[in-house]
Scaffold this motif. Structure first.
Motif, PDB file in Angstrom:
ATOM      1  N   LEU A 122       1.018  -1.281   0.262  1.00  0.00           N
ATOM      2  CA  LEU A 122       0.089   0.136  -0.085  1.00  0.00           C
ATOM      3  C   LEU A 122       1.150   1.413  -0.104  1.00  0.00           C
ATOM      4  O   LEU A 122       0.249   2.063  -0.677  1.00  0.00           O
ATOM      5  CB  LEU A 122      -1.287  -0.292   1.150  1.00  0.00           C
ATOM      6  N   GLN A 123       1.569   1.404   0.981  1.00  0.00           N
ATOM      7  CA  GLN A 123       2.559   2.299   1.072  1.00  0.00           C
ATOM      8  C   GLN A 123       3.697   2.827  -0.373  1.00  0.00           C
ATOM      9  O   GLN A 123       3.572   3.851  -0.620  1.00  0.00           O
ATOM     10  CB  GLN A 123       3.753   1.717   1.989  1.00  0.00           C
ATOM     11  N   THR A 124       3.524   1.603  -1.031  1.00  0.00           N
ATOM     12  CA  THR A 124       3.872   1.813  -3.068  1.00  0.00           C
ATOM     13  C   THR A 124       3.434   2.434  -3.071  1.00  0.00           C
ATOM     14  O   THR A 124       4.308   3.276  -4.305  1.00  0.00           O
ATOM     15  CB  THR A 124       4.809   0.540  -3.185  1.00  0.00           C
ATOM     16  N   MET A 125       1.986   2.440  -3.464  1.00  0.00           N
ATOM     17  CA  MET A 125       0.725   2.972  -4.135  1.00  0.00           C
ATOM     18  C   MET A 125       0.711   4.448  -3.144  1.00  0.00           C
ATOM     19  O   MET A 125       0.797   5.753  -4.688  1.00  0.00           O
ATOM     20  CB  MET A 125       0.327   2.387  -3.496  1.00  0.00           C
ATOM     21  N   VAL A 126       1.185   4.817  -2.267  1.00  0.00           N
ATOM     22  CA  VAL A 126       1.200   5.656  -2.218  1.00  0.00           C
ATOM     23  C   VAL A 126       2.243   7.212  -2.716  1.00  0.00           C
ATOM     24  O   VAL A 126       2.731   8.093  -2.963  1.00  0.00           O
ATOM     25  CB  VAL A 126       0.913   6.581  -0.225  1.00  0.00           C
ATOM     26  N   PRO A 164       4.517   7.285  -5.533  1.00  0.00           N
ATOM     27  CA  PRO A 164       5.055   8.292  -6.491  1.00  0.00           C
ATOM     28  C   PRO A 164       3.690   9.067  -6.015  1.00  0.00           C
ATOM     29  O   PRO A 164       4.722  11.149  -6.966  1.00  0.00           O
ATOM     30  CB  PRO A 164       4.414   7.231  -7.182  1.00  0.00           C
ATOM     31  N   GLY A 165       2.652   9.301  -5.530  1.00  0.00           N
ATOM     32  CA  GLY A 165       1.683  11.112  -5.462  1.00  0.00           C
ATOM     33  C   GLY A 165       2.384  11.448  -4.529  1.00  0.00           C
ATOM     34  O   GLY A 165       2.384  13.094  -4.798  1.00  0.00           O
ATOM     35  N   ILE A 166       3.153  10.703  -3.458  1.00  0.00           N
ATOM     36  CA  ILE A 166       3.416  12.002  -2.718  1.00  0.00           C
ATOM     37  C   ILE A 166       4.542  12.945  -2.600  1.00  0.00           C
ATOM     38  O   ILE A 166       5.007  14.063  -2.934  1.00  0.00           O
ATOM     39  CB  ILE A 166       4.259  11.246  -1.194  1.00  0.00           C
ATOM     40  N   LEU A 210       5.293  13.803  -6.186  1.00  0.00           N
ATOM     41  CA  LEU A 210       4.277  14.223  -7.228  1.00  0.00           C
ATOM     42  C   LEU A 210       4.706  15.536  -6.320  1.00  0.00           C
ATOM     43  O   LEU A 210       4.895  16.566  -6.767  1.00  0.00           O
ATOM     44  CB  LEU A 210       3.911  14.034  -7.997  1.00  0.00           C
ATOM     45  N   MET A 211       3.800  15.358  -5.688  1.00  0.00           N
ATOM     46  CA  MET A 211       2.975  16.276  -4.568  1.00  0.00           C
ATOM     47  C   MET A 211       4.692  17.304  -3.817  1.00  0.00           C
ATOM     48  O   MET A 211       3.934  18.552  -4.521  1.00  0.00           O
ATOM     49  CB  MET A 211       2.811  16.033  -3.510  1.00  0.00           C
ATOM     50  N   ILE A 212       5.153  16.762  -3.703  1.00  0.00           N
ATOM     51  CA  ILE A 212       6.390  17.314  -2.718  1.00  0.00           C
ATOM     52  C   ILE A 212       7.390  18.250  -4.011  1.00  0.00           C
ATOM     53  O   ILE A 212       7.583  19.346  -4.238  1.00  0.00           O
ATOM     54  CB  ILE A 212       7.181  16.211  -2.191  1.00  0.00           C
ATOM     55  N   ILE A 213       7.508  18.102  -5.241  1.00  0.00           N
ATOM     56  CA  ILE A 213       8.192  18.188  -6.350  1.00  0.00           C
ATOM     57  C   ILE A 213       7.071  19.278  -6.992  1.00  0.00           C
ATOM     58  O   ILE A 213       7.065  20.517  -7.177  1.00  0.00           O
ATOM     59  CB  ILE A 213       8.497  17.361  -7.711  1.00  0.00           C
ATOM     60  N   PHE A 214       6.193  19.133  -6.841  1.00  0.00           N
ATOM     61  CA  PHE A 214       5.024  19.934  -7.838  1.00  0.00           C
ATOM     62  C   PHE A 214       3.743  20.924  -7.271  1.00  0.00           C
ATOM     63  O   PHE A 214       4.272  22.386  -7.536  1.00  0.00           O
ATOM     64  CB  PHE A 214       4.230  19.643  -9.035  1.00  0.00           C
ATOM     65  N   ASN A 215       4.503  20.796  -6.157  1.00  0.00           N
ATOM     66  CA  ASN A 215       3.367  21.517  -4.884  1.00  0.00           C
ATOM     67  C   ASN A 215       4.163  22.548  -4.155  1.00  0.00           C
ATOM     68  O   ASN A 215       4.094  23.094  -3.906  1.00  0.00           O
ATOM     69  CB  ASN A 215       2.084  20.913  -4.525  1.00  0.00           C
ATOM     70  N   PHE A 216       5.060  21.836  -3.491  1.00  0.00           N
ATOM     71  CA  PHE A 216       6.134  22.076  -2.032  1.00  0.00           C
ATOM     72  C   PHE A 216       7.123  22.859  -2.649  1.00  0.00           C
ATOM     73  O   PHE A 216       7.696  23.394  -1.690  1.00  0.00           O
ATOM     74  CB  PHE A 216       6.110  20.940  -1.086  1.00  0.00           C
TER      75      PHE A 216
END
Lengths: 299, 316
Positions: free
Chosen positions: B28-32, B34-36, B38-44
């Motif tokens: 389950l953690q590997t599913m989350v 990539p999303g995290i 991408l959020m760090i790169i493109f949002n944070f």
């Protein structure tokens, strides 16, 4: 008793007459509303088929011709732009759906470690953003300027879409998953063989919204892409419009030249660019409506 | 704090526990993950990039190596007359647009809801939702055609005996109405959707009871429909008011030309021009940041006011 009965009757008659007038006025108003949307669009579509020198008109020109479309499609650039538009829409939707749904599946498990942290991060992204310039500098330092991937990667994950999918997944009965797990299926396997097939309508909803966004998006190109080979239809159309506008606003002579030569081509390009939306829209409208309501209700 | 401490496990054990759970949930953690990422790169990372507003950035340096200049950029903003012009245009256009787009969808939704014949109702909805799905580039191109000297608008005016030959998009004094009304045309139909959803959930017995009491249609709308929609109406009010400083960059970029620019330049397009066309990244970031802060303050103020009006229930 007698008196009250009769007075009751009269008010009822009155109110139905009032209601009838209301209904008639309402139908007239709503017809007008629909016509205000339809007539201008019809005017643009039919104008793109107008022949040269067909004079001013609203509903029907003197002469019909396909000349504008022939000149639009004889330009190789339009085929290239169409390819980019289709590619960015298809690839964008597939990547977006895959990523948002795997994250949504994991976060739909309430005992997932770190779930609160992940959600907090996601909520922050919904309320705060770096804005145009810091994002531009990031894209530049990642080497994504003038790359096809700039259409895909930054928009690949959306917390909002993920939450909608997560709520859908939570409504799927747990028992199905548990019996699969008993048989030794992994989480990935459960996701692909149970969750995905059961969630087709919700995946279609999110996919359609993202697809429309991808098709319509021109800002990404305007901000990050200068290589014309990577221009989608929207950006080509923008270029045509802006050039004509610049000519029109800078002098009357130029304006005459523009209106006689490329006005029709401009309109034909508009029609070509919106055609996929016009064709698909009536069939998929119900997904948009339900999707919007679910997004709002579950937020 | 002191009292809370003994309840928690020592930090080392907690990390171990966490690691164990992670190990159990690695799929389950590997599913989350990539999303995290991408959020760090493109949002944070861009949020960190907002520090540019307090720095002096040049193309040769990076965000972190640029020297701090404190509030210098904001002091320049105060005296920048082009910025204030863009603020004036933004507020002017938004005010017209948001006022109409707040009231009109409520009225339209009520009227659509009252339509009796379902196929007609569906048809009206299908037609009026459509413009929402067209891009601003398409709508911009169409608008320029309608407003041109031989376009539809002038044709209609001539039918009424008005000699109209102007190319209206070049007329700076009409720009605010063009920008705001075209947005209304595009979004009014789609704006009804949440109201219609809310209305379909109203208990029909309310209307039946009102009918028995002889209440007219108008009276029923006023005393049942509108009160039942109050929370969604106030939510839309909050969003409208806090959107006062938002400007539509797509729309502006396609409709703006050298003649209407004094009335067409909005905050977003000013940031775009100063930042990306002229390369003054720090200043443009400061403008963007300043405007977002004002928007957040507006959001908080309107939320507090509507909360007071709604008996202390927040709709946000």
């Amino acid at each position: 008793m007698e008196i009250s009965k009769s007075s009751n009757k009269t008010t009822k008659v009155k109110s139905t007459r009032g209601n009838k007038i209301f209904d008639v006025v309402n139908v007239v108003l709503m017809t007008l509303f629909a016509l205000i949307i339809l007539i201008p669009m019809w005017n643009v579509v039919i104008s793109s088929f107008a022949g040269m020198n067909s004079g001013p008109f609203i509903f029907w020109p003197n002469k019909l011709s396909l000349a504008n479309y022939i000149s639009v499609f004889s330009d190789k650039g339009i085929w290239q732009a169409m390819f980019i538009s289709v590619a960015k829409t298809v690839v964008g939707v597939v990547f977006h759906l895959f990523l948002c749904s795997i994250v949504a599946y994991a976060l739909s498990k309430r005992d997932l470690k770190g779930r609160k942290l992940y959600s907090a991060m996601g909520i922050i992204t919904m309320f705060f953003s770096g804005g145009m310039i810091p994002t531009y500098l990031l894209i530049k330092s990642l080497g994504l300027l003038n790359s096809f991937w700039v259409y895909i990667l930054p928009a690949m994950f959306s917390y909002y879409d993920m939450v909608i999918l997560m709520n859908f997944f939570r409504d799927i009965p747990n028992s199905l998953e548990e019996s699969a797990k008993m048989d030794g299926a992994s989480d990935w396997r459960v996701f692909f063989s149970i969750i995905v097939p059961l969630s087709k309508p919700s995946l279609a909803t999110i996919g359609l919204f993202h697809g429309v966004w991808q098709w319509n998006d021109f800002m990404t190109t305007k901000l990050y892409v200068t290589n014309e080979a990577l221009y989608p239809l929207q950006m080509r159309l923008y270029d045509i419009i802006i050039k004509a506008q610049a000519a029109a606003s800078n002098g009357l002579n130029a304006q005459v030249a523009i209106t006689t030569t490329s006005k029709g081509v401009q309109l034909a390009t508009i029609v070509v660019t919106m055609l996929p939306i016009l064709i698909l829209y009536p069939f998929v409208q119900k997904y948009f409506v339900t999707g919007t309501m679910l997004g709002a209700v579950k937020e | 704090m002191e009292i809370n401490k003994p309840r928690k496990l020592p930090i080392g054990t907690r990390i171990k526990e966490w690691g164990k759970a992670w190990g159990r949930q690695w799929q389950l953690q590997t599913m989350v993950l990539p999303g995290i990422i991408l959020m760090i790169i493109f949002n944070f990372i861009p949020i960190y990039g907002l520090t540019l507003a307090f720095k002096s950035y040049s193309v040769t340096s990076t965000i972190s190596s640029s020297p701090w200049v404190g509030l210098q950029n904001f002091q320049i903003i105060m005296k920048d007359k082009y910025f204030w012009q863009s603020v004036q245009n933004t507020i002017g256009i938004s005010a017209i647009k948001l006022t109409i787009e707040f009231f009109l969808p409520i009225i339209l939704a009520i009227l659509i809801f009252e339509l009796k014949w379902t196929p007609f109702k569906k048809l009206v909805q299908t037609i009026t939702y459509l413009p929402h799905f067209l891009s601003w580039i398409i709508l911009g191109g169409m608008l320029i055609t309608w407003l041109s000297s031989n376009g539809m608008l002038n044709q209609v005016l001539r039918l009424f005996g008005i000699a109209a030959n102007d190319n209206h998009i070049l007329n700076a004094s009409s720009y605010w109405s063009i920008a705001s009304l075209s947005d209304v045309w595009k979004e009014a139909g789609w704006g009804t959707i949440l109201y219609l959803a809310t209305m379909s959930k109203i208990d029909p017995t309310y209307y039946e009871a009102a009918e028995m009491d002889g209440a007219s249609k108008i009276r029923q709308i006023w005393s049942i429909t509108i009160p039942e929609m109050s929370s969604i109406i106030s939510l839309n009010l909050i969003l409208s008011v806090s959107g006062l400083f938002n400007s539509n960059l797509d729309q502006t970029l396609v409709l703006m030309n050298s003649q209407n620019q004094p009335k067409a330049e909005v905050i977003n397009s000013y940031v775009y021009r100063v930042g990306l066309t002229q390369g003054d990244f720090s200043y443009a970031t400061a403008v963007g940041l300043g405007v977002s802060i004002i928007s957040v303050i507006l959001l908080i103020i309107t939320n507090t006011i509507t909360k007071k009006l709604n008996d202390n229930q927040s709709v946000l």
